[in-house]
Design a protein around this motif. Structure first.
Motif, PDB file in Angstrom:
ATOM      1  N   UNK A  12       0.853  -1.188   0.000  1.00  0.00           N
ATOM      2  CA  UNK A  12       0.000   0.000   0.000  1.00  0.00           C
ATOM      3  C   UNK A  12       0.887   1.235   0.000  1.00  0.00           C
ATOM      4  N   UNK A  13       0.485   2.253  -0.730  1.00  0.00           N
ATOM      5  CA  UNK A  13       1.249   3.493  -0.731  1.00  0.00           C
ATOM      6  C   UNK A  13       0.291   4.681  -0.673  1.00  0.00           C
ATOM      7  N   UNK A  14       0.737   5.784  -0.076  1.00  0.00           N
ATOM      8  CA  UNK A  14      -0.119   6.971  -0.027  1.00  0.00           C
ATOM      9  C   UNK A  14      -0.288   7.579  -1.410  1.00  0.00           C
ATOM     10  N   UNK A  15      -1.321   8.367  -1.547  1.00  0.00           N
ATOM     11  CA  UNK A  15      -1.572   9.044  -2.816  1.00  0.00           C
ATOM     12  C   UNK A  15      -0.530  10.123  -3.065  1.00  0.00           C
ATOM     13  N   UNK A  16      -0.144  10.291  -4.329  1.00  0.00           N
ATOM     14  CA  UNK A  16       0.674  11.427  -4.708  1.00  0.00           C
ATOM     15  C   UNK A  16      -0.170  12.701  -4.610  1.00  0.00           C
ATOM     16  N   UNK A  17       0.434  13.823  -4.233  1.00  0.00           N
ATOM     17  CA  UNK A  17      -0.327  15.075  -4.209  1.00  0.00           C
ATOM     18  C   UNK A  17      -0.743  15.542  -5.600  1.00  0.00           C
ATOM     19  N   UNK A  18      -0.003  15.111  -6.620  1.00  0.00           N
ATOM     20  CA  UNK A  18      -0.344  15.468  -8.004  1.00  0.00           C
ATOM     21  C   UNK A  18      -0.084  14.271  -8.898  1.00  0.00           C
ATOM     22  N   UNK A  19      -0.817  14.196  -9.996  1.00  0.00           N
ATOM     23  CA  UNK A  19      -0.649  13.087 -10.937  1.00  0.00           C
ATOM     24  C   UNK A  19       0.750  13.144 -11.548  1.00  0.00           C
ATOM     25  N   UNK A  20       1.436  11.997 -11.544  1.00  0.00           N
ATOM     26  CA  UNK A  20       2.763  11.900 -12.146  1.00  0.00           C
ATOM     27  C   UNK A  20       2.614  11.705 -13.646  1.00  0.00           C
ATOM     28  N   UNK A  21       3.299  12.534 -14.454  1.00  0.00           N
ATOM     29  CA  UNK A  21       3.121  12.470 -15.897  1.00  0.00           C
ATOM     30  C   UNK A  21       4.470  12.462 -16.610  1.00  0.00           C
ATOM     31  N   UNK A  22       4.516  11.726 -17.703  1.00  0.00           N
ATOM     32  CA  UNK A  22       5.711  11.724 -18.532  1.00  0.00           C
ATOM     33  C   UNK A  22       5.334  11.428 -19.976  1.00  0.00           C
ATOM     34  N   UNK A  23       5.948  12.161 -20.899  1.00  0.00           N
ATOM     35  CA  UNK A  23       5.808  11.909 -22.331  1.00  0.00           C
ATOM     36  C   UNK A  23       7.190  11.572 -22.869  1.00  0.00           C
ATOM     37  N   UNK A  24       7.297  10.460 -23.580  1.00  0.00           N
ATOM     38  CA  UNK A  24       8.559  10.040 -24.169  1.00  0.00           C
ATOM     39  C   UNK A  24       8.373   9.870 -25.664  1.00  0.00           C
TER      40      UNK A  24
END
Length: 416
Positions: A232-244
């Motif tokens: 289990x892990x806590x929620x990130x405060x913001x969505x993690x995003x990456x474009x490659x």
């Protein structure tokens, strides 16, 4: 039937006349760390290819051929935070073979597990180098598959950098440079003497005979610490995003959500049905609306991982359609959260899940996989599975859908 062969070593016998083959699964389980996955995978490859009695892959293959074409192989897997090295064997049962083939196969397993090609506290050098090279090639080839590559990149976004969940169960190429024929020996000894061991035998067998033969394997008592597979892990405060950007014809848009639904908890069956409606079956909203009606995806599927609370979506799209696809996926999730699906769709998904479950009983490996989970989690036998799936209501599906939280977005694009 269950037998304790030693402290921390359990034998589970599943007598059945369903299969003409006898199937054996032996698992070595320990918590995964950031460092042990690659070493244990390489170890499995070494053990299955050479022993003192059969020092080459050819010699081992010839012995298997003498055993009426028996199969014995090793690999690795993961159950949440737990890493497993798995030996699988399958061979015709004694009634068909007309001889005590079970005992002969167990003798070979004894040779593989307890008499590896180790001399002077190191594995055979040429064999080690060949298997290390083969593993490097295998892992590299996996990442050449862009769908697999995109999914791994999504996992790197979803899981924090300090967690073992970032490391796949099969390991990493970079770790191979630190492994030697010498320092892999302590990995072997630690596994054989300290790991939790579960042995499963499925087939037309006499449990007492199985106990007597398996009991000849020289497993010693071991202390087994409490093992917690769930992550289990806590929620990130913001969505993690990456474009490659890579020169790919088909872009990959993969989305990662947190969904705190775990194996056989109170929301488990509702989670299975929700996932089936979302993207896990041909009757799902992703398949029907994103792939078929909107024609925006070559494929669009979802998968629930019930040991980590992870819900993943994988799509193959045109790069220019990425935002439209992302928005349309979000709309499917929103529709499920407010109950915007028909009774007919719900029943189709439930029937599909029940049929999948029943069909899985036709494959020995599926049965053994479920028995392994049951043993590791100390669960009673699953009962009334079809009834539990059918008992899921539209309100249950909506409640689970409302628990879903977006956490990561990865786009492998062919355009800049």
């Amino acid at each position: 039937m269950h037998f304790d062969l030693a402290s921390g070593v359990a034998l589970h016998v599943i007598p059945t006349k369903q299969f003409k083959m006898t199937h054996v699964l032996i698992t070595f389980t320990t918590p995964q760390t950031r460092d042990n996955a690659t070493a244990r995978n390489l170890l499995a490859n070494l053990l299955e290819t050479s022993t003192h009695r059969y020092p080459t892959q050819t010699a081992l293959a010839r012995q298997l051929a003498k055993l009426y074409g028996a199969y014995v192989g090793m690999g690795v897997g993961r159950v949440g935070r737990l890493h497993t090295v798995r030996l699988r064997a399958s061979f015709v049962n004694d009634q068909i073979a007309g001889t005590n083939l079970f005992a002969q196969v167990i003798d070979l397993i004894n040779e593989i597990l307890f008499h590896p090609l180790i001399d002077d506290n190191e594995f055979d050098g040429p064999t080690f180098r060949i298997q290390a090279h083969n593993l490097e090639q295998t892992i590299t080839a996996m990442y050449d598959d862009k769908q697999f590559y995109a999914n791994r990149q999504l996992m790197k976004l979803y899981y924090p950098s300090d967690t073992v969940m970032r490391v796949p169960s099969f390991g990493r190429v970079a770790d191979l440079t630190d492994l030697t024929a010498q320092n892999l020996v302590p990995v072997y000894r630690d596994m054989i003497t300290h790991d939790r061991v579960d042995i499963f035998v499925l087939g037309d067998v006499d449990p007492n005979m199985v106990r007597d033969e398996i009991g000849l394997l020289p497993f010693a008592d071991r202390e087994i610490p409490s093992m917690r597979p769930y992550y289990q892990q806590p929620l990130f405060p913001a969505v993690q995003q990456r474009v490659e950007h890579q020169p790919v014809v088909q872009a990959k848009l993969n989305l990662g959500y947190q969904l705190p639904v775990y194996y056989h908890d109170r929301n488990y069956y509702a989670g299975l049905v929700f996932n089936g409606l979302f993207g896990g079956t041909p009757y799902s909203k992703l398949f029907t609306n994103v792939r078929e009606k909107a024609s925006l995806a070559y494929y669009a599927t979802s998968r629930l991982l019930p040991f980590t609370g992870f819900l993943g979506v994988q799509t193959g799209i045109q790069s220019a359609d990425a935002q439209r696809v992302e928005d349309l996926i979000a709309q499917q999730l929103a529709d499920l959260s407010v109950g915007k699906f028909t009774t007919e769709q719900l029943v189709e998904v439930q029937d599909s899940l029940i049929n999948q479950y029943r069909a899985s009983h036709d494959l020995a490996n599926n049965i053994l996989g479920r028995e392994l989970l049951r043993a590791l989690l100390n669960l009673p036998p699953a009962t009334a599975v079809a009834a539990k799936i059918n008992a899921v209501t539209p309100e249950d599906v909506s409640r689970v859908a409302q628990m879903v939280k977006m956490q990561a977005i990865y786009l492998l694009s062919g355009e800049k």
